[in-house]
Design a protein around this motif. Structure first.
Motif, mmCIF file in Angstrom:
data_model
loop_
_atom_site.group_PDB
_atom_site.id
_atom_site.type_symbol
_atom_site.label_atom_id
_atom_site.label_comp_id
_atom_site.label_asym_id
_atom_site.label_seq_id
_atom_site.Cartn_x
_atom_site.Cartn_y
_atom_site.Cartn_z
ATOM 1 N N ASN A 72 5.658 -4.036 7.507
ATOM 2 C CA ASN A 72 6.408 -3.100 6.685
ATOM 3 C C ASN A 72 7.406 -3.848 5.817
ATOM 4 O O ASN A 72 7.946 -4.880 6.212
ATOM 5 N N ASP A 77 0.844 -1.196 0.000
ATOM 6 C CA ASP A 77 0.000 0.000 0.000
ATOM 7 C C ASP A 77 0.879 1.245 0.000
ATOM 8 O O ASP A 77 2.114 1.159 -0.113
ATOM 9 N N GLN A 78 0.251 2.418 0.124
ATOM 10 C CA GLN A 78 0.993 3.678 0.026
ATOM 11 C C GLN A 78 1.945 3.898 1.197
ATOM 12 O O GLN A 78 2.857 4.721 1.106
ATOM 13 N N ASN A 79 1.752 3.161 2.286
ATOM 14 C CA ASN A 79 2.660 3.258 3.431
ATOM 15 C C ASN A 79 3.796 2.244 3.343
ATOM 16 O O ASN A 79 4.523 2.031 4.317
ATOM 17 N N ILE A 80 3.950 1.617 2.191
ATOM 18 C CA ILE A 80 4.974 0.593 1.949
ATOM 19 C C ILE A 80 4.784 -0.577 2.925
ATOM 20 O O ILE A 80 5.745 -1.177 3.416
ATOM 21 N N ASN A 81 3.525 -0.854 3.243
ATOM 22 C CA ASN A 81 3.193 -2.024 4.049
ATOM 23 C C ASN A 81 2.647 -3.115 3.140
ATOM 24 O O ASN A 81 1.971 -2.838 2.137
ATOM 25 N N THR A 101 -8.381 -0.117 -1.786
ATOM 26 C CA THR A 101 -7.157 0.594 -1.415
ATOM 27 C C THR A 101 -6.233 0.705 -2.627
ATOM 28 O O THR A 101 -6.048 -0.253 -3.380
ATOM 29 N N SER A 104 11.824 0.930 -2.239
ATOM 30 C CA SER A 104 10.905 1.995 -1.834
ATOM 31 C C SER A 104 10.825 3.131 -2.850
ATOM 32 O O SER A 104 9.718 3.580 -3.196
ATOM 33 N N ASN A 160 10.347 -3.163 5.125
ATOM 34 C CA ASN A 160 11.657 -3.200 5.757
ATOM 35 C C ASN A 160 11.796 -4.404 6.686
ATOM 36 O O ASN A 160 12.851 -5.041 6.747
ATOM 37 N N LYS A 205 7.322 4.274 -4.677
ATOM 38 C CA LYS A 205 6.796 5.632 -4.544
ATOM 39 C C LYS A 205 6.627 6.289 -5.910
ATOM 40 O O LYS A 205 5.640 6.997 -6.163
#
Length: 656
Positions: free
Chosen positions: A391, A364-368, A445, A405, A393, A409
């Protein structure tokens, strides 16, 4: 009742079709794994047999007695090479090499080099006598230049083994071209390496098993242990011309089979060829085990429909109740059909997801992470369901998360598909992936799907092709040196200096590689010029000069049908052209390629500092001064400046 039977038969046929798809996907995945293992095992042996030092040393040892061989340095080199290769590629049986030396040791893995008479030259500890399977492979039409796998057999330790045999040929420079001077034989422990590739099932059924089939003189045998019969390896004989599942799978690979197996039980099966071998992979499952749930559901449905029919007869006495029950029955049937269809599609998607080797993730947009498939989950040792919300990471580590990442993005920002190439280390192995990023909606989402496609084998193949091209160019340059001794190493010197100039001018790698190839091949046309003209010390006649000037056209004729990456041929055709148009074709100014300007200047420079039949070599300083004098007229100023920089700082001409 006829309609009910027809309906249930149709449902059963759909279940069989589903299992055909599932077994085919499993077979494709496992046959690919076995084929990759075969190619990965063959590649190091091919590298050794193609090693010119091995070929030269083995050729020199041929014909010598064991005592004479022990006095040579070649035998030590070959032994060290075999031991090092065995340790590196897993041909050393460490468990058995530590046994008391007074006991007879038979290693389960080994690597050995033999001469043309199959006399041992060098090998790992615990070598067993050459097996019949290896002898059969040696006596067959062994393809020169390739590695041939043998049949699987059991050694004295009753351990399944497979060998890879490669013929070594002599060097043509010593009159032994295409003559077999020895053999390289690598023996692998099939139980530890090959059989393990057949045990990773994502579909948990007791009767599901895969095995390798191998032809024997009087029939077929299972070359690997069966899941329900561990003692079956190479012992269970099946007639080749029978109608058993194994016989049909061996004779018609790729077909979907419904037949009786070795237990006299009806099974569903598919088979696949294993590349470069006579082995066949069979994956089968008991028909009752595979279709049990479907058969039970069909029996339930049949009973429900019969009861519904009886109820319908009873409802004839009450029209209102009959109408209501009819609507409810119809609604239930539609719901059940929809449920069955959804279940089948879900099972199919699960089977595909569980067996696709490419890795897939959705973030998703939160890099989750919102989703990862089983291929990626197995690489990062995490359950797919547990990955949701984690995440990136924490799953891949900060090193790789920092690389991915920015790509993610950018994909969110641009909302366009993009592709990137990255190297990732997973389970201790570094692999190269092409990563496709696709913007999408995951539920409601906004998300990005990343598809990782492993191109490690493709890149290794490209490196091998590049190495082959360089070997061919080296052979051509050697031929030029033999034809014109006064130009010996001219092409190599030109190429080395030209690449240094290109680096000084910050060339792209692709342009620099094209320039290097052009420099190596620029004198190829000399092979068409009589040697007497190239070595003549007296002035050439007008006719002789015309023959020599035609060198570039001879090069065109030799190379015109070869496709190069970059302007290789165009650069060679302009190697005698100058900025002022005073060259052989009169090409001048901006019409000259930058690669050609570098090649012209460097070629003239190397010619000046090299001796010729009619003169001695000029000092480097004199040659540079000559180029500087014509800079801006005949030669490109930037090229000359870069050549001065290289001559003063980068190259030692005493060792060139």
């Amino acid at each position: 009742m006829l309609l009910i039977n027809r309906f249930t038969e149709n449902q059963q046929a759909q279940s069989v079709q589903h299992w055909q798809t599932t077994l085919s996907a499993l077979a494709d995945n496992q046959s690919l794994s076995v084929t990759r293992w075969m190619f990965a095992t063959e590649a190091p042996l091919k590298e050794i047999t193609d090693n010119n030092s091995v070929r030269l040393y083995l050729q020199r040892l041929n014909g010598k007695s064991s005592a004479e061989q022990e006095k040579t340095a070649q035998i030590d080199y070959l032994r060290n090479l075999i031991i090092a290769a065995a340790n590196r590629e897993g041909y050393t049986d460490k468990a058995r090499s530590s046994i008391n030396a007074n006991l007879r040791i038979i290693a389960n893995t080994s690597l050995a080099l033999y001469d043309a008479d199959l006399k041992l030259v060098a090998g790992t500890p615990g070598l067993a006598p050459i097996s019949q399977a290896i002898k059969d492979t040696l006596q067959s039409n062994l393809t020169i230049g390739s590695v041939s796998p043998t049949h699987i057999w059991k050694n004295e330790n009753q351990v399944g083994q497979i060998a890879f045999v490669s013929a070594i040929t002599g060097l043509p420079q010593f009159g032994a071209e295409d003559e077999i001077i020895g053999y390289l034989i690598g023996i692998k422990n099939a139980e530890n390496e090959l059989y393990s590739l057949l045990r990773n099932f994502s579909v948990e059924l007791q009767s599901l098993e895969s095995a390798l089939l191998q032809k024997k003189d009087d029939g077929l045998v299972y070359a690997s242990p069966l899941r329900q019969d561990r003692d079956s390896t190479l012992n269970k004989l099946i007639p080749t011309n029978g109608q058993t599942a194994a016989a049909l799978a061996f004779n018609t690979p790729g077909q979907f089979i419904q037949a009786i197996d070795y237990r006299n039980i009806e099974v569903l099966a598919v088979s696949r060829n294993i590349a470069s071998t006579d082995l066949k992979l069979i994956i089968k499952v008991d028909r009752r085990d595979a279709l049990g749930q479907s058969l039970d559901e069909q029996a339930d449905l049949q009973m429900m429909l019969i009861l519904g029919t009886l109820a319908l007869l009873a409802m004839l006495v009450a029209a209102g109740w009959y109408g209501h029950l009819l609507k409810e029955q119809k609604s239930n049937e539609v719901l059940r059909a929809t449920t069955l269809a959804l279940k089948e599609k879900t099972s199919l998607l699960d089977a595909i997801n569980n067996n696709v080797t490419d890795m897939v993730m959705i973030v998703d947009q939160n890099i989750n992470l919102a989703f990862i498939n089983h291929a990626l989950a197995s690489q990062v040792a995490i359950d797919p369901e547990d990955s949701e919300g984690k995440n990136l990471n924490s799953v891949l580590g900060s090193h790789y998360a920092e690389q991915l990442s920015p790509l993610i993005k950018a994909c969110f920002a641009n909302q366009k598909e993009s592709t990137s190439k990255k190297s990732l280390e997973l389970k201790g192995k570094v692999s190269t992936f092409v990563i496709n990023l696709v913007p999408m909606l995951y539920g409601e989402t906004s998300a990005v799907m990343l598809h990782f496609h492993d191109i490690t084998l493709i890149e290794e193949h490209q490196k091998q092709q590049t190495q082959l091209l360089r070997q061919i160019m080296q052979s051509l340059m050697n031929a030029i040196d033999l034809h014109d001794p006064y130009s010996a190493n001219h092409s190599q010197k030109t190429a080395k200096i030209a690449v240094a100039v290109a680096d000084a001018m910050a060339f792209k790698e692709s342009d620099r590689d094209a320039l290097e190839i052009a420099a190596n091949l620029c004198n190829l046309g000399k092979l068409s010029i009589p040697q007497a003209l190239l070595t003549k010390t007296e002035p050439l006649t007008a006719e002789e000069r015309a023959v020599v000037k035609n060198e570039v056209q001879h090069t065109r004729e030799i190379l015109q049908n070869i496709e190069f990456d970059g302007p290789v041929l165009e650069t060679i055709l302009q190697k005698h052209e100058y900025l002022d148009g005073s060259g052989s074709q009169g090409i001048s100014g901006d019409a000259l390629l930058l690669n050609a300007r570098i090649l012209t200047a460097v070629n003239d420079f190397v010619a000046m500092i090299s001796p010729r039949a009619y003169r001695e070599s000029l000092p480097v300083e004199t040659a540079l001064a000559t180029l500087l004098k014509d800079a801006g007229k005949r030669y490109d100023r930037q090229v000359v400046a870069s050549l001065f920089h290289v001559a003063e700082n980068k190259i030692n001409f005493d060792t060139l």
